[in-house]
Design an enzyme around this catalytic site. Sequence first.
Site, PDB file in Angstrom:
ATOM      1  N   ARG A 101       0.863  -1.174   0.000  1.00  0.00           N
ATOM      2  CA  ARG A 101       0.000   0.000   0.000  1.00  0.00           C
ATOM      3  C   ARG A 101       0.906   1.234   0.000  1.00  0.00           C
ATOM      4  O   ARG A 101       2.120   1.127   0.033  1.00  0.00           O
ATOM      5  CB  ARG A 101      -1.013  -0.022   1.149  1.00  0.00           C
ATOM      6  CG  ARG A 101      -0.653  -0.688   2.418  1.00  0.00           C
ATOM      7  CD  ARG A 101       0.453  -0.018   3.182  1.00  0.00           C
ATOM      8  NE  ARG A 101       0.190   1.405   3.386  1.00  0.00           N
ATOM      9  CZ  ARG A 101       1.098   2.305   3.641  1.00  0.00           C
ATOM     10  NH1 ARG A 101       2.390   1.970   3.701  1.00  0.00           N
ATOM     11  NH2 ARG A 101       0.810   3.558   3.826  1.00  0.00           N
ATOM     12  N   GLY A 102       0.257   2.413  -0.054  1.00  0.00           N
ATOM     13  CA  GLY A 102       1.032   3.646  -0.181  1.00  0.00           C
ATOM     14  C   GLY A 102       1.076   4.001  -1.652  1.00  0.00           C
ATOM     15  O   GLY A 102       1.418   3.150  -2.494  1.00  0.00           O
ATOM     16  N   ALA A 103       0.709   5.258  -1.958  1.00  0.00           N
ATOM     17  CA  ALA A 103       0.506   5.631  -3.363  1.00  0.00           C
ATOM     18  C   ALA A 103       1.686   5.303  -4.290  1.00  0.00           C
ATOM     19  O   ALA A 103       1.509   4.601  -5.304  1.00  0.00           O
ATOM     20  CB  ALA A 103       0.139   7.114  -3.438  1.00  0.00           C
TER      21      ALA A 103
ATOM     22  N   ASN B 134      -5.612  12.311   0.977  1.00  0.00           N
ATOM     23  CA  ASN B 134      -4.702  11.454   1.755  1.00  0.00           C
ATOM     24  C   ASN B 134      -5.539  10.629   2.729  1.00  0.00           C
ATOM     25  O   ASN B 134      -6.772  10.745   2.753  1.00  0.00           O
ATOM     26  CB  ASN B 134      -3.658  12.309   2.494  1.00  0.00           C
ATOM     27  CG  ASN B 134      -2.535  11.467   3.087  1.00  0.00           C
ATOM     28  OD1 ASN B 134      -1.974  10.607   2.404  1.00  0.00           O
ATOM     29  ND2 ASN B 134      -2.208  11.672   4.342  1.00  0.00           N
ATOM     30  N   LYS B 135      -4.880   9.808   3.497  1.00  0.00           N
ATOM     31  CA  LYS B 135      -5.566   8.897   4.423  1.00  0.00           C
ATOM     32  C   LYS B 135      -6.622   9.612   5.252  1.00  0.00           C
ATOM     33  O   LYS B 135      -6.397  10.732   5.709  1.00  0.00           O
ATOM     34  CB  LYS B 135      -4.502   8.260   5.330  1.00  0.00           C
ATOM     35  CG  LYS B 135      -4.972   7.263   6.344  1.00  0.00           C
ATOM     36  CD  LYS B 135      -5.838   6.165   5.795  1.00  0.00           C
ATOM     37  CE  LYS B 135      -5.223   5.416   4.651  1.00  0.00           C
ATOM     38  NZ  LYS B 135      -6.201   4.603   3.895  1.00  0.00           N
TER      39      LYS B 135
ATOM     40  N   GLN C 227      -2.161   2.007  10.016  1.00  0.00           N
ATOM     41  CA  GLN C 227      -0.864   2.143   9.331  1.00  0.00           C
ATOM     42  C   GLN C 227       0.136   2.933  10.182  1.00  0.00           C
ATOM     43  O   GLN C 227       1.336   2.744  10.086  1.00  0.00           O
ATOM     44  CB  GLN C 227      -1.031   2.861   7.980  1.00  0.00           C
ATOM     45  CG  GLN C 227      -1.745   2.076   6.912  1.00  0.00           C
ATOM     46  CD  GLN C 227      -3.224   2.368   6.890  1.00  0.00           C
ATOM     47  OE1 GLN C 227      -3.832   2.650   7.908  1.00  0.00           O
ATOM     48  NE2 GLN C 227      -3.838   2.288   5.720  1.00  0.00           N
TER      49      GLN C 227
ATOM     50  N   ASP D 224      -2.162  10.913  -1.697  1.00  0.00           N
ATOM     51  CA  ASP D 224      -2.518   9.875  -2.684  1.00  0.00           C
ATOM     52  C   ASP D 224      -2.876  10.480  -4.023  1.00  0.00           C
ATOM     53  O   ASP D 224      -2.767   9.827  -5.074  1.00  0.00           O
ATOM     54  CB  ASP D 224      -3.680   9.035  -2.163  1.00  0.00           C
ATOM     55  CG  ASP D 224      -3.167   8.104  -1.076  1.00  0.00           C
ATOM     56  OD1 ASP D 224      -3.022   8.564   0.053  1.00  0.00           O
ATOM     57  OD2 ASP D 224      -2.842   6.952  -1.401  1.00  0.00           O
TER      58      ASP D 224
ATOM     59  N   ARG E 235      -7.348  -0.452  -6.838  1.00  0.00           N
ATOM     60  CA  ARG E 235      -7.720   0.586  -5.853  1.00  0.00           C
ATOM     61  C   ARG E 235      -7.976   1.896  -6.613  1.00  0.00           C
ATOM     62  O   ARG E 235      -7.281   2.183  -7.583  1.00  0.00           O
ATOM     63  CB  ARG E 235      -6.619   0.780  -4.794  1.00  0.00           C
ATOM     64  CG  ARG E 235      -6.523  -0.391  -3.823  1.00  0.00           C
ATOM     65  CD  ARG E 235      -5.594  -0.083  -2.653  1.00  0.00           C
ATOM     66  NE  ARG E 235      -6.218   0.746  -1.639  1.00  0.00           N
ATOM     67  CZ  ARG E 235      -5.548   1.251  -0.590  1.00  0.00           C
ATOM     68  NH1 ARG E 235      -4.252   1.028  -0.447  1.00  0.00           N
ATOM     69  NH2 ARG E 235      -6.172   1.985   0.314  1.00  0.00           N
TER      70      ARG E 235
HETATM   71  O1  MRU Z   1      -4.527   3.087   2.308  1.00  0.00           O
HETATM   72  P1  MRU Z   1      -3.050   3.322   2.204  1.00  0.00           P
HETATM   73  O2  MRU Z   1      -2.290   2.749   3.352  1.00  0.00           O
HETATM   74  O3  MRU Z   1      -2.515   2.923   0.863  1.00  0.00           O
HETATM   75  O4  MRU Z   1      -2.924   4.903   2.300  1.00  0.00           O
HETATM   76  C1  MRU Z   1      -1.656   5.481   2.218  1.00  0.00           C
HETATM   77  C2  MRU Z   1      -1.631   6.928   2.479  1.00  0.00           C
HETATM   78  O5  MRU Z   1      -2.651   7.562   2.679  1.00  0.00           O
HETATM   79  C3  MRU Z   1      -0.306   7.607   2.385  1.00  0.00           C
HETATM   80  O6  MRU Z   1      -0.264   8.716   3.224  1.00  0.00           O
HETATM   81  C4  MRU Z   1      -0.051   8.066   0.940  1.00  0.00           C
HETATM   82  O7  MRU Z   1      -0.250   7.004   0.060  1.00  0.00           O
HETATM   83  C5  MRU Z   1       1.293   8.624   0.757  1.00  0.00           C
HETATM   84  S1  MRU Z   1       2.534   7.378   0.782  1.00  0.00           S
HETATM   85  C6  MRU Z   1       4.026   8.085   0.423  1.00  0.00           C
END
Ligand code: MRU
Length: 346
Positions: A46-48, A247-248, A196, A237, A89
């Site tokens: 996960r993570g963009a 973002n999250k 996370q 994201d 996603r």
């Molecule tokens: O649902 P996730 O864990 O994929 O969400 C990730 C985030 O919101 C991060 O803050 C974002 O992707 C930036 S990662 C460098």
Amino acid sequence: MKFKTICFDKGKIKLLDQNALPLKLKYIICRNKNCIFKAIKEMNVRGAPLIGVVAAFGVALSAVKIKNKNKKVFLKKIYSSINFLSGSRPTAINLFWALERMRKILDKEKEKPVFYIKKCLLCEAKKILKEDELACRNLSIKGSSLIKNGDSILVHCNAGALATAGMGTALGVIYYAKSRGKKLKIYADETRPKLQGSRLTCWELQREGLNPILICDSVAATLMKKKKIGKILVGADRIALNGDIANKIGTYHLAVLAHQHKIPFYVAAPVSTIDFDINSGSQIPIEERNEDEVINFGNNRVAPRGIKVYNPVFDVTPAKFVSAIITEKGIIRPPFGNKLKKLKQR
Ligand code: MRU
């Protein structure tokens, strides 16, 4: 970093399984696009930025696996893999950006022999990975100029090495500042519902010798009121051209609190996170996930049977609450105007 989030090796992809952290450091092996799709959807990765890198390798892997030498069949299968992976996603633009790069390679090279196209797809995936590594490093160097010795920083979710192919974005800035001798105090939001912050951010910060203080998400306001937070640093994201940030979930309320308490609110992200096709955050699709994430805490059920659940996992922070966007091409401050758009050309 002391771990790799992704490794490609002769027809298989090794992915650090983030659902197993912090208890186990283990890898899952993917040998086909279905496995890659599942790993992204179920958030083993996960993570963009990392989702983009993994999807690109997923396409390269699909290509390597096709034994049929018929060009038409080959091309059809790869285009369909790209479409398939794009459904894993919806919010992080890096996924679509990376898949678009793979599609362009296919468009450009489709007259060439199959073996050559396979090679080009793998090269492109490797290039995307290297670029992400470099973007993380460069934005971390730039962003660390905003960090002072003795700063106390609040982070949300995981925008670290685990979320990228490099040293991370928001956490990359922190790592670089630390490497320059700056002493920092880091507060990490646990980040309900998938945790996370506690599972991943605390794990990687500890490994890098920072000793974060873990807080429940709802503690942030109290800390700000007590003047314990000097800066908020998050990842993104998807960023709209007007500077709105997805973002999250929970990022938006931190930004509002930061505004109320006059605390700088910084967003660190590579240019690949900017959606050059949208002018405002209202155009960003927000993923909603399964109710299980909310009604369970670990293996324990924490809500009554039959409860209705609403589980959006991202939110959009309006640009007016963002103090600066840190990218590998520079730090962009409001008013954002055309400044983000211009990054495409730089
Ligand atoms: O649902 P996730 O864990 O994929 O969400 C990730 C985030 O919101 C991060 O803050 C974002 O992707 C930036 S990662 C460098």
